[in-house]
Each structure stands twice: as structure tokens, then as C-alpha cells.
Scaffold this motif. Structure first.
Motif, PDB file in Angstrom:
ATOM      1  N   ILE A 180       0.838  -1.209   0.000  1.00 56.17           N
ATOM      2  CA  ILE A 180       0.000   0.000   0.000  1.00 56.17           C
ATOM      3  C   ILE A 180       0.871   1.258   0.000  1.00 56.17           C
ATOM      4  N   GLY A 181       1.980   1.234   0.759  1.00 50.19           N
ATOM      5  CA  GLY A 181       2.894   2.377   0.766  1.00 50.19           C
ATOM      6  C   GLY A 181       3.489   2.640  -0.601  1.00 50.19           C
ATOM      7  N   THR A 182       3.775   1.571  -1.327  1.00 52.49           N
ATOM      8  CA  THR A 182       4.329   1.715  -2.677  1.00 52.49           C
ATOM      9  C   THR A 182       3.284   2.272  -3.631  1.00 52.49           C
ATOM     10  N   ILE A 183       2.061   1.783  -3.549  1.00 59.62           N
ATOM     11  CA  ILE A 183       0.980   2.295  -4.394  1.00 59.62           C
ATOM     12  C   ILE A 183       0.741   3.775  -4.104  1.00 59.62           C
ATOM     13  N   GLY A 184       0.938   4.176  -2.844  1.00 54.18           N
ATOM     14  CA  GLY A 184       0.799   5.584  -2.490  1.00 54.18           C
ATOM     15  C   GLY A 184       1.769   6.459  -3.268  1.00 54.18           C
ATOM     16  N   ASP A 185       2.982   5.943  -3.511  1.00 50.88           N
ATOM     17  CA  ASP A 185       3.951   6.686  -4.319  1.00 50.88           C
ATOM     18  C   ASP A 185       3.554   6.688  -5.795  1.00 50.88           C
ATOM     19  N   VAL A 186       3.130   5.527  -6.287  1.00 52.50           N
ATOM     20  CA  VAL A 186       2.755   5.393  -7.700  1.00 52.50           C
ATOM     21  C   VAL A 186       1.548   6.268  -8.025  1.00 52.50           C
ATOM     22  N   ASP A 187       0.597   6.338  -7.084  1.00 53.90           N
ATOM     23  CA  ASP A 187      -0.645   7.084  -7.295  1.00 53.90           C
ATOM     24  C   ASP A 187      -0.625   8.450  -6.615  1.00 53.90           C
ATOM     25  N   SER A 188       0.537   9.024  -6.406  1.00 52.22           N
ATOM     26  CA  SER A 188       0.610  10.318  -5.719  1.00 52.22           C
ATOM     27  C   SER A 188      -0.230  11.355  -6.465  1.00 52.22           C
ATOM     28  N   TYR A 189      -0.832  12.271  -5.690  1.00 53.09           N
ATOM     29  CA  TYR A 189      -1.752  13.253  -6.264  1.00 53.09           C
ATOM     30  C   TYR A 189      -1.019  14.159  -7.247  1.00 53.09           C
ATOM     31  N   GLN A 190      -1.648  14.435  -8.376  1.00 52.00           N
ATOM     32  CA  GLN A 190      -1.074  15.327  -9.377  1.00 52.00           C
ATOM     33  C   GLN A 190      -2.104  16.346  -9.842  1.00 52.00           C
ATOM     34  N   LEU A 191      -1.665  17.596  -9.960  1.00 57.83           N
ATOM     35  CA  LEU A 191      -2.489  18.621 -10.579  1.00 57.83           C
ATOM     36  C   LEU A 191      -2.528  18.389 -12.090  1.00 57.83           C
ATOM     37  N   PRO A 192      -3.456  19.026 -12.804  1.00 52.89           N
ATOM     38  CA  PRO A 192      -3.595  18.757 -14.255  1.00 52.89           C
ATOM     39  C   PRO A 192      -2.311  18.948 -15.045  1.00 52.89           C
ATOM     40  N   ASP A 193      -1.526  20.009 -14.736  1.00 50.52           N
ATOM     41  CA  ASP A 193      -0.298  20.229 -15.497  1.00 50.52           C
ATOM     42  C   ASP A 193       0.694  19.096 -15.285  1.00 50.52           C
ATOM     43  N   ALA A 194       0.762  18.567 -14.044  1.00 47.01           N
ATOM     44  CA  ALA A 194       1.660  17.454 -13.751  1.00 47.01           C
ATOM     45  C   ALA A 194       1.198  16.183 -14.461  1.00 47.01           C
ATOM     46  N   LYS A 195      -0.114  15.996 -14.576  1.00 42.62           N
ATOM     47  CA  LYS A 195      -0.630  14.829 -15.302  1.00 42.62           C
ATOM     48  C   LYS A 195      -0.213  14.878 -16.774  1.00 42.62           C
ATOM     49  N   GLY A 196      -0.397  16.050 -17.385  1.00 46.19           N
ATOM     50  CA  GLY A 196      -0.012  16.186 -18.784  1.00 46.19           C
ATOM     51  C   GLY A 196       1.476  15.994 -18.986  1.00 46.19           C
ATOM     52  N   TYR A 197       2.270  16.502 -18.047  1.00 47.70           N
ATOM     53  CA  TYR A 197       3.722  16.374 -18.155  1.00 47.70           C
ATOM     54  C   TYR A 197       4.156  14.923 -17.953  1.00 47.70           C
ATOM     55  N   SER A 198       3.537  14.239 -16.993  1.00 50.36           N
ATOM     56  CA  SER A 198       3.855  12.820 -16.768  1.00 50.36           C
ATOM     57  C   SER A 198       3.552  11.997 -18.010  1.00 50.36           C
ATOM     58  N   SER A 199       2.433  12.294 -18.655  1.00 50.58           N
ATOM     59  CA  SER A 199       2.072  11.575 -19.875  1.00 50.58           C
ATOM     60  C   SER A 199       3.099  11.834 -20.977  1.00 50.58           C
ATOM     61  N   LEU A 200       3.599  13.073 -21.068  1.00 51.26           N
ATOM     62  CA  LEU A 200       4.637  13.407 -22.050  1.00 51.26           C
ATOM     63  C   LEU A 200       5.891  12.567 -21.809  1.00 51.26           C
ATOM     64  N   LEU A 201       6.340  12.483 -20.554  1.00 47.92           N
ATOM     65  CA  LEU A 201       7.554  11.720 -20.247  1.00 47.92           C
ATOM     66  C   LEU A 201       7.363  10.239 -20.574  1.00 47.92           C
ATOM     67  N   ARG A 202       6.178   9.708 -20.296  1.00 50.80           N
ATOM     68  CA  ARG A 202       5.920   8.299 -20.648  1.00 50.80           C
ATOM     69  C   ARG A 202       5.999   8.099 -22.148  1.00 50.80           C
ATOM     70  N   TYR A 203       5.504   9.069 -22.908  1.00 53.55           N
ATOM     71  CA  TYR A 203       5.578   8.976 -24.369  1.00 53.55           C
ATOM     72  C   TYR A 203       7.039   8.967 -24.811  1.00 53.55           C
ATOM     73  N   LEU A 204       7.844   9.881 -24.270  1.00 53.02           N
ATOM     74  CA  LEU A 204       9.257   9.974 -24.656  1.00 53.02           C
ATOM     75  C   LEU A 204      10.017   8.701 -24.296  1.00 53.02           C
ATOM     76  N   LEU A 205       9.638   8.076 -23.188  1.00 49.27           N
ATOM     77  CA  LEU A 205      10.352   6.890 -22.705  1.00 49.27           C
ATOM     78  C   LEU A 205       9.721   5.584 -23.180  1.00 49.27           C
ATOM     79  N   GLY A 206       8.661   5.678 -23.975  1.00 55.17           N
ATOM     80  CA  GLY A 206       8.049   4.472 -24.547  1.00 55.17           C
ATOM     81  C   GLY A 206       7.307   3.611 -23.546  1.00 55.17           C
TER      82      GLY A 206
END
Length: 549
Positions: free
Chosen positions: A460-486
Motif C-alpha cells: 500500500i505504501g508503494t501504491i501511495g507513491d505510484v498514485d501520488s496526487y497530481q495537478l492537471p499540469d503534472a498529469k499532462g507532463y507525466s504523460s509526455l515523459l511516458r511517451y518519450l520513454l516508450g
């Protein structure tokens, strides 16, 4: 009253300008103070502390010394004894049934504007558009890499032909929520070539989107690299910042240095933010005076290599209406970019010497790291590694490095992109003792026993890190990094399922994997000269010594 009357009659500029000129601009009275560090201070402080302790010890009776030894042993035993299960169960927690089985999904639509890929994330942003413009760095010559951070700073803090840097920054402040430019470099799992980009990032209200893209274009294409003295200021500030990082965040310097010994991506990061970067800045200070034309030409060469529609990527986060309305401004921005034919990637193929290394600085504490690439041993990434790494940090390393060892912190980390597993300590009074703790991690995992409640809390502690709260700009940026890293959604789902199904067996099997760090790992410490000397005497020339300050 007289001052107010004069300002009303003559105007504030006529009143205050002569005063500023007389008392500030033309004032010849000044004091220049230069502070020099004392490299012997730490040794003197330690000697004084030893003398005080010896006097205290000499004043104690045999009975008092025996009682002190007994109390110390009792404290050590208490520090190293795990909390009883009944105490742990008293802490409120979630259950695995409360955890969503699927990762957070970020809406992403891939499109095309003027031949350039555009990623759009339809999220509520309260009428703000967040944008990232990404340029590929792979065509850049290897020898120009250390200059990239200063290139990015110059874009934001130098002027154009028509605007001073103050005026340009005022425009950015009035018309946008801020613009930044920085390098991004990462390994990509399963790929030898690194992912390296320059990212220009900004935000603006929907009515100011045109201004945002106009200003980004102005920064990227119109800023002039002509102000020698201002650039030298950047170099001096960056050098001072790196020296402060060595003293205050030596664990990050050690981590970057270890990565540079283990893969090309780490080497690139070290050139732009490690000890090698500090050495580059020290030499650059002199070069700016001796060969400013050459430095300015190199900055222009970086811009020429980077700016192109080819390899460019746009990422935008806003609600659907504002995303659509912004497309015409994106199109105009892209039309202004140079259109160059494909340039073959430059040859970046360097690593630092793989030996153990001590970066010596005047300090009373150490930052101790040890790392190895566990993918090289044949390990295939499993989501359980996230759980295990966090558990090792929160139990074994916490108890042995921080509680018993006296360090401010100790943790481990797995870079899932490169496969580098790292141990690090922060403000650590020890050196070899901490390395012994790292080497004992495999045995700790082999002998580990835990009940279902403890295992569930770790997951559960690990999932807390994976699912940490993100504002909309952080969500969009995270998605960009996933795209760049495949990183695909299918892979994210797979890793999540592996995290949720982690078992004690996974911990014990990972104990075998982590032995690679003990047997084949490289060590880097940012440490005091006395501790390094003592370590090299105890383990014959264990460290290659490099003086940084």
C-alpha cells in the motif's frame, strides 16, 4: 510636505533620479569582502571534540564507565529490534481491497500540426493552457553537452536586439504564468541510446496563448549571446551552486557520478550536473575572458543544432475547447521554426572509469553510495522491485544507517529505465561501516520473515507513491515523459498488477539479484579527507581520491 509638493511640481523622476545617481550610481565608497574557506577547520574541530571527550572520560569512575557502556548497549539493542507485530497492527491503515486495480488514466490524443506531432490532454485546468515544446538533443556534438545548462539559462536571462533581458522578463511575467527551458535526459529500458531533449515549458490563460507561443519563439530564436559580463555571471553563479550542492546534497553528486560509470545516460547527466560539470565551469570562467567569441559561437551552435521542426514535439494540457483554439497559434509557432533535413545522431559513447572513487571536500560528514546495473545480471523488471526497494529503505537502511549509524538518512533506489540499483546515505558520520550495511542487504532479504499485515502495508505504501496526487499540469507532463520513454498503458497495468501481487518469495528472490551490487558494484563517496584516508588504510587503497574543492 515639502517633498510631496516638490514631487507634485517636478515629478518623481526629476526628484529621485539625481539622488539615485549621486548616492548609488556615482558613489565611490564601497567595501569588497572576499571569504576563503579554511580547509583545516574540520580537523581542528574534531581534535577539540576528542579532547573534551577524553577529559570527560578521565573524570568518570570505573562504575560510571561500566554503566555508560551498559546503557549504550541497551540503546543499540533497542534500535536494532523491530517493533512488535501488535504495535504495528495498532496503526490504522488501508487494506489491499481498497486499492484500485487499474492505474490513473490520463486522456491523451496524438495529432499532427504542420508535420509535427502534437499530444493533447483534455483536462479541466480552469482556463489555463500548459504547454511543452520538446527538441531532440541527439544531433548535438558531445563536447558541447556541458554548455547546455548555461545555454538554457542564457535564453531566459539575456536580451534580444530590441528588448533588454529585464524587459523580456517583464513581458513574460505580465502575459504568462512563466516560461522555463531545461535539458531532460534519461535511459530507455531495452535501449542503449539515451533519451535526450531540451524542453521549453510554459503556461498562460486561454486569452494569452498567442502571447505565450510568441514569447517562447522570441526566447528560442531572438535572444542574442553577446553580453559577455552577464554570461560570466551565470558561470560564477553556477559554479557556486555546484559547490553548495557538493556540501549540502553530496548524495546526489555521488548518485550522478555512479551512473556516469555505469551507462552513457549517466555520463551525459554528469557532464551537465556533476563533478565533471564543476570542473568545466572552473575552466569556463577563464575561457570567457580569453575566448568570448568562441564561447558565444558555441552557444549559437547549440541553438542551430537544436531548433528544428524535425524531431520537435508539442505537448498541451487544457480543456478540449482551449486545446482546439490553441492550434492556430501552435501552427504559427511551428512555421517560424527552421526546417532542416534529418541530421544523423551524434556519437555519444563515453563513461567514467569504473573504479571506486572518493570526492574529497572540507566536511565533517559523508555521502556514501554504491551501485550496480542489475539488468546486466539478467534480471527482468518486475513491479515487486518497487515494493522491495521501498521496504529496504524504510526498515533495514533506516535502522542500520540512520538509527544505529547516526546518518541523517539512508535509502536505495532502482532506476527502472537503466537498471541501476543504488544505495545512498546522507550526512553520514560513517563510510566503510555504511558500505558493510549495503553489502548485508542480500542476507537481510534472505532471512526476512513478515506476516501478511506487514506485507500489505509495504504494498500500500508503494501504491501511495505510484498514485501520488497530481495537478492537471503534472498529469499532462507525466504523460509526455511516458511517451518519450516508450512506457505504454499496458506496461503500467502490468507493473501495477505485479506490485499488488508481491509476495515474500519475491523479497527472497530479489536478495539474489541485489548481491550484484555487493559483488560488482561501484562505490562513490563525497567525504572528508580524514575519513577517506582512514578507509584507504583499512582497505588498502579502496578509493581513488579526487579533490573537488
Amino acid at each position: 510636505m515639502a517633498l510631496k509638493a516638490r514631487i507634485a511640481e517636478e515629478g518623481s523622476k526629476a526628484v529621485f533620479s539625481p539622488l539615485i545617481e549621486k548616492f548609488i550610481l556615482n558613489n565611490p565608497h564601497r567595501v569588497t569582502i572576499e571569504m576563503q574557506p579554511d580547509p583545516e577547520k574540520a580537523s581542528r574541530d574534531e581534535a577539540a571534540e576528542r579532547e573534551i571527550l577524553e577529559k570527560v572520560k578521565a573524570s568518570m569512575t570505573e562504575e560510571e564507565l561500566a554503566e555508560l557502556a551498559r546503557a549504550t548497549q541497551e540503546l543499540r539493542l533497542k534500535q536494532e529490534t523491530p517493533d512488535p507485530p501488535e504495535a504495528l497492527r495498532s496503526v490504522p491503515s488501508l487494506s489491499l481491497l481498497d486499492i484500485p486495480k487499474e492505474p490513473v488514466h490520463i486522456p491523451t490524443e496524438a495529432g499532427d500540426i504542420n508535420g509535427v506531432k502534437v499530444l493533447k490532454h483534455d483536462l479541466f485546468t480552469n482556463d489555463v493552457l500548459y504547454a511543452e515544446i520538446v527538441f531532440n538533443m541527439r544531433s548535438l556534438k558531445q563536447e558541447l553537452l556541458p554548455l547546455v545548462p548555461l545555454f538554457c539559462q542564457s535564453l531566459l536571462e539575456m536580451g534580444t536586439k530590441d528588448l533588454t533581458f529585464v524587459q523580456l522578463n517583464q513581458l513574460i511575467g505580465r502575459k504568462t504564468g512563466g516560461i522555463s527551458v531545461y535539458p531532460f535526459t534519461s535511459s530507455v529500458q531495452g535501449r542503449e541510446d539515451p533519451c535526450s531533449h531540451i524542453i521549453a515549458r510554459g503556461k498562460a490563460m486561454a486569452g494569452r496563448v498567442e502571447d505565450l507561443f510568441n514569447l517562447v519563439n522570441c526566447i528560442l530564436q531572438e535572444v542574442q549571446f553577446t553580453d559577455q559580463q552577464r554570461f560570466k555571471q551565470f558561470v560564477s553563479q553556477s559554479k557556486a551552486g555546484m559547490e553548495n550542492r557538493l556540501r549540502g546534497s553530496g548524495h546526489r553528486i555521488a548518485a550522478t557520478r555512479m551512473d556516469a560509470k555505469l551507462n552513457v545516460t549517466g555520463w551525459i547527466s554528469e557532464q551537465m550536473g556533476g563533478v565533471s560539470y564543476l570542473e568545466f565551469l572552473q575552466a569556463l570562467e577563464e575561457r570567457v575572458d580569453q575566448d568570448w567569441d568562441g564561447v558565444s559561437s558555441s552557444l549559437e551552435e547549440i541553438r542551430t543544432s537544436l531548433l528544428s521542426k524535425n524531431g520537435c514535439l508539442i505537448n498541451m494540457t487544457a480543456d478540449g475547447k482551449n486545446l482546439t483554439n490553441s492550434e492556430k497559434y501552435v501552427s504559427k509557432f511551428l512555421d517560424l521554426l527552421p526546417s532542416k533535413s534529418f541530421v544523423e545522431a551524434a556519437a555519444w559513447n563515453a563513461r567514467l572509469s569504473p573504479g571506486n572513487e572518493a570526492i574529497v571536500i572540507p566536511t565533517q560528514v559523508n555521502y556514501v553510495g554504491k551501485a550496480a546495473n542489475i539488468y546486466d545480471t539478467g534480471y527482468q523488471l518486475n513491479g515487486s522491485a518497487y515494493v522491495i526497494s521501498k521496504y529496504i529503505s524504510n526498515t533495514w537502511l533506516w535502522d542500520r544507517v540512520r538509527v544505529s549509524g547516526g546518518a541523517y538518512g539512508g535509502f536505495c533506489d532502482l532506476d527502472t529505465h537503466s537498471g541501476v540499483f543504488s544505495f545512498l546515505s546522507y550526512r553520514d558520520p560513517n563510510l566503510l561501516k555504511t558500505l558493510d550495511v549495503y553489502d548485508g542487504t542480500g542476507a537481510f532479504l534472505h532471512q526476512l520473515e513478515m506476516d501478511e499485515d506487514t506485507l500489505s502495508k509495504a504494498i500500500i505504501g508503494t501504491i501511495g507513491d505510484v498514485d501520488s496526487y497530481q495537478l492537471p499540469d503534472a498529469k499532462g507532463y507525466s504523460s509526455l515523459l511516458r511517451y518519450l520513454l516508450g512506457i505504454t498503458e499496458e506496461e503500467r497495468q502490468k507493473r501495477r498488477e505485479e506490485i499488488l501481487s508481491t509476495s515474500l518469495k519475491d523479497f527472497k528472490e530479489f536478495g539474489e539479484v541485489i548481491e550484484a551490487v555487493k559483488d560488482k558494484g561501484v562505490t562513490v563517496a563525497v567525504a572528508s579527507p580524514d575519513d577517506v584516508d582512514a578507509a584507504n588504510k583499512e582497505r588498502s587503497n579502496y578509493f581513488d581520491v579526487k579533490k573537488a574543492l
